[in-house]
Write an enzyme that holds these catalytic residues in place. Sequence first.
Site, mmCIF file in Angstrom:
data_model
loop_
_atom_site.group_PDB
_atom_site.id
_atom_site.type_symbol
_atom_site.label_atom_id
_atom_site.label_comp_id
_atom_site.label_asym_id
_atom_site.label_seq_id
_atom_site.Cartn_x
_atom_site.Cartn_y
_atom_site.Cartn_z
ATOM 1 N N PRO A 191 0.793 -1.200 0.000
ATOM 2 C CA PRO A 191 0.000 0.000 0.000
ATOM 3 C C PRO A 191 0.836 1.265 0.000
ATOM 4 O O PRO A 191 1.654 1.492 0.875
ATOM 5 C CB PRO A 191 -0.720 -0.099 1.326
ATOM 6 N N LYS A 201 0.023 6.911 5.216
ATOM 7 C CA LYS A 201 -0.296 5.568 4.730
ATOM 8 C C LYS A 201 -1.054 4.761 5.779
ATOM 9 O O LYS A 201 -1.250 3.559 5.618
ATOM 10 C CB LYS A 201 0.997 4.817 4.356
ATOM 11 N N ARG A 261 3.417 -11.191 5.109
ATOM 12 C CA ARG A 261 4.768 -10.991 5.638
ATOM 13 C C ARG A 261 4.791 -10.497 7.086
ATOM 14 O O ARG A 261 5.866 -10.341 7.661
ATOM 15 C CB ARG A 261 5.537 -10.041 4.720
#
Length: 291
Positions: free
Chosen positions: A2, A54, A128
């Site tokens: 993202p 973000k 991850r």
Amino acid sequence: MPELPEVETVVRQLAPLLVDRRIRRFEIRDRLLLGSVPLSLDGTGISAVFREGKQIVFEIAADGSPGRRAAAGNPVSKNQSVLGWLAIHLRMTGRLLWSFPNDSAQSRGKTRAEFAFEHGRLCFVDTRRFGTFAWHEERSSLRSAGVDPLRASFRIRNLRELIGSSTQEIKPWLMRQDKICGIGNIYASEILAEAGLSPFLRAGSLDRKQLTRLHKSIRKVLRDAIKHCGTTFSDFQDARGVKGKYQDYLRVYDRENMPCRACGHGITRSLQGGRSTYFCEQCTTLPPGNP
DNA sequence: GGGTACCTGAAA
DNA sequence: TTTCAGGTACCC
């Protein structure tokens, strides 16, 4: 996954699903996330959903009773019931996936945290495991250090002041979240390609014309990517598990040796700070002494 | 500033 | 088997 456009896409989809809804149950299943939320969210409400850099932020209110919808433009954060803000950072592979109760089971990998609502559930999936949850008791502590490039008040002169006399190469500079928040590895290359600027130029060496082009390209590329619901390579999916579309429009990223859309010359891949940079040698003027 | 680490899985 | 991946924190 993202960068700013992908996060914005998820926020726009989640807001109408979550705002003014009560969290029945919130459960963390990954030990890497344990302790990140120091209180039970069961029975609390979500009074706002927004993007900060973000991060995806849920404003959590004590009173989760349904039907207590605040008037538009009159966020619940004004009243006393706000407990705090949950900031979710998806890092590389995080996803927030929504499903309604009667949705057919989708394969979505291992769920690392889950919010259960009356009308559906929201699963945090993260291959991850770099993604983070952080709890903030002050709204001000959420604010990212860098300026949001889509804010109307972000002007060319702000960009010039932020860059100052930096000798850093412009591509890694664009990814600095302490300066401008939201630009990552994909969009840094895309923005420079749109502006016709070499990623190896020293940030502080840009002249007025180049800064103007850069400023315009930052906003154009990010806005266009949002319009197309972000970029998907392998991981990114929006809240309903749908992939972005912007990968069909990328100028240079992940297009090594493929023809430049403007001139047909093969796209070059190079490394900056250990990360891939893509650019067209023919459409950008390399500074002296660069590959 | 740049290098490395965090973690997992896909692809070369 | 090695390399690579959309991010960032932490080390000199």
